[in-house]
Design a protein around this motif. Structure first.
Motif, PDB file in Angstrom:
ATOM      1  N   UNK A 194      12.652   8.795   0.845  1.00 38.54           N
ATOM      2  CA  UNK A 194      13.024   8.347   2.085  1.00 38.54           C
ATOM      3  C   UNK A 194      12.827   9.299   3.153  1.00 38.54           C
ATOM      4  N   UNK A 195      12.778  10.461   3.031  1.00 37.99           N
ATOM      5  CA  UNK A 195      12.562  11.685   3.850  1.00 37.99           C
ATOM      6  C   UNK A 195      11.112  12.191   4.114  1.00 37.99           C
ATOM      7  N   UNK A 196      10.344  11.221   3.357  1.00 38.98           N
ATOM      8  CA  UNK A 196       8.687  11.712   3.590  1.00 38.98           C
ATOM      9  C   UNK A 196       8.201  12.616   2.546  1.00 38.98           C
ATOM     10  N   UNK A 200       7.941   3.461   0.214  1.00 36.76           N
ATOM     11  CA  UNK A 200       8.995   4.653  -0.031  1.00 36.76           C
ATOM     12  C   UNK A 200      10.340   4.471  -0.541  1.00 36.76           C
ATOM     13  N   UNK A 201      10.827   3.192  -0.036  1.00 35.34           N
ATOM     14  CA  UNK A 201      12.119   2.847  -0.398  1.00 35.34           C
ATOM     15  C   UNK A 201      12.183   2.189  -1.763  1.00 35.34           C
ATOM     16  N   UNK A 202      11.182   1.804  -2.495  1.00 36.41           N
ATOM     17  CA  UNK A 202      11.076   1.382  -3.957  1.00 36.41           C
ATOM     18  C   UNK A 202      11.732   2.288  -4.904  1.00 36.41           C
ATOM     19  N   UNK A 203      12.660   1.788  -5.906  1.00 42.73           N
ATOM     20  CA  UNK A 203      13.223   2.614  -6.430  1.00 42.73           C
ATOM     21  C   UNK A 203      12.349   2.959  -7.873  1.00 42.73           C
ATOM     22  N   UNK A 204      12.826   4.086  -8.793  1.00 41.43           N
ATOM     23  CA  UNK A 204      11.979   4.408  -9.672  1.00 41.43           C
ATOM     24  C   UNK A 204      11.807   3.198 -10.550  1.00 41.43           C
TER      25      UNK A 204
END
Length: 455
Positions: free
Chosen positions: A109-111, A5-9
């Motif tokens: 990051x918020x799901x 989920x923390x991966x950037x575009x």
């Protein structure tokens, strides 16, 4: 496929390029944000793909799939919040093609779901050994292909059910060629007509001197299928006495060649097929219940042509392209209409027979209905007594060994000019008809009459 989920575009876009299959990143409004090279090759498009909606490119639709009569994986993924897999029909440079679609949600990051990664793999890869491919776009065919594509990657035992001529062996080849065992042997065992001793010798092999005539050691088909797939065709024809030996092989994974005292380990994926109603045979004590449960872990029904009538012309065109001397020929519009109106109780096998005949009769570029229609000569009434349909059906239901009723109609069976038509009238497969004729020849029939029998 799992995405951090923390991966950037940028990281997600980079991930697409590491995927060998066509893949795209799209937002919640179906817009393509990134595409790998495999996707661009699969769907060549004038202009920029980025910003276009996925259903425009893959389907040619102006609205999402669920508004055009199909299931939409993005919509399902939004509702469930989980990965989705389904079978779609995409427009590709090779024409309309079945594609396995896998959709993975990408959360912030918020799901919350921000993007989707869609990966596509063709479900119609041609069998490398036979050069054949499953063809069809009807709902019944698509459902069957979806089941096959889900079962193929695993080692689960598959039971193929369907009428004669529906392509059960081709479906078995599909399962093999899409499995992890694809580079290993695909071995077919024709179960019809095997005696107990022959069944053991063919399946398990034998040692030198195991029986009269065994002058050398012979590996069996189980050994030949090591690491690959063992396909038992018409498993419903295996007599009860032999079923227990097959069950022992499946349950233990071990076998002993005839004449050997040493057990050997078997390594194969099992696929079985039959046109018989095995569940009913179990209830009547004609098929072992424990064996039935072992082979039917994943049953797949193959639809007949009556259930996939919209595929008939597509199948006919494919068969025409595969047959010799079919170059520069096509079906006229009238021929296509004629094909779609036929019942084809012999299914794809019968359809192929019609096309082979048409090729020989057609001297021009277009095949017409009269090229496809079989000319069935009538049998002289002075030679053969008329046989009512009720008697034909009674005849078809008689078990082997054959009784006096079948012997009474030996002359009709032997002189009938078209065995395909006769099998249709009897309500049985051509294979069963020929087996009955062969059994008739072994009955107490004069030699001169046997010579007249066609079988």
């Amino acid at each position: 496929m799992t995405i951090n989920p923390a991966a950037s575009l940028a990281e997600i876009v980079s991930l697409l390029d590491s995927i060998p299959a066509p893949a795209i990143l799209m937002d919640t409004d179906y817009r393509i944000c990134a595409a790998n090279d495999a996707y661009r090759r699969q769907f060549p498009h004038e202009g920029e793909l980025i910003g276009r909606r996925c259903y425009e490119i893959s389907h040619g639709y102006s609205s999402p799939c669920d508004q055009a009569g199909e299931t939409c994986p993005l919509r399902q993924c939004q509702q469930s919040g989980k990965r989705q897999r389904l079978l779609h029909i995409h427009n590709t440079p090779q024409g309309r093609e079945h594609v396995n679609v896998e959709l993975n949600p990408v959360r912030d990051e918020h799901g919350n779901i921000r993007y989707f990664v869609e990966i596509m793999q063709s479900a119609e890869r041609t069998d490398t050994h036979q050069g054949r491919v499953l063809k069809g776009t009807s709902p019944a065919f698509t459902r069957m292909l979806e089941l096959l594509s889900r079962a193929a990657p695993s080692d689960i035992s598959v039971l193929l059910l369907g009428e004669s001529g529906t392509g059960k062996e081709l479906a078995a080849q599909y399962l093999h060629s899409h499995s992890q065992r694809a580079n290993n042997p695909f071995v077919v065992v024709e179960c019809t007509g095997l005696t107990e001793s022959l069944f053991e010798s063919e399946l398990f092999g034998h040692e030198k001197g195991a029986f009269t005539g065994a002058t050398q050691r012979k590996p069996g088909l189980v050994d030949a299928a090591s690491g690959g797939t063992l396909f038992l065709d018409e498993i419903g024809d295996i007599p009860l006495a032999m079923q227990v030996k097959l069950l022992r092989l499946i349950e233990s994974g071990n076998y002993r060649p005839v004449g050997s005292v040493t057990a050997r380990r078997a390594d194969f994926r099992l696929i079985c097929a039959t046109h018989r109603p095995l569940a009913d045979m179990v209830e009547f004590g004609q098929f072992r219940r424990d064996l039935y449960y072992r082979i039917s872990a994943f049953p797949v029904h193959l639809p007949n042509l009556a259930q996939r009538r919209e595929d008939i012309v597509l199948l006919a065109q494919h068969l025409l392209s595969q047959l010799p001397a079919s170059h520069a020929r096509d079906f006229s519009e009238a021929a296509c209409q004629w094909l779609q109106q036929q019942e084809f109780p012999g299914n794809i096998r019968q359809l192929r027979n019609h096309i082979e005949r048409a090729i020989l009769l057609c001297d021009h570029d277009l095949i017409e209905p009269w090229h496809l229609q079989p000319e069935i000569p009538s049998v002289s009434a002075s030679t053969v007594s008329p046989l009512p349909r009720q008697s034909l059906q009674e005849l078809a239901r008689q078990p082997i060994p054959l009784d006096q009723l079948e012997q009474q109609y030996l002359q009709l069976l032997s002189q009938h000019p078209d065995k395909t038509l006769l099998a249709q009238q009897l309500g049985i497969s051509e294979r069963t008809l020929y087996r009955k004729l062969a059994a008739l020849r072994e009955q107490e029939i004069p030699v001169d009459e046997r010579e007249k029998t066609i079988g």
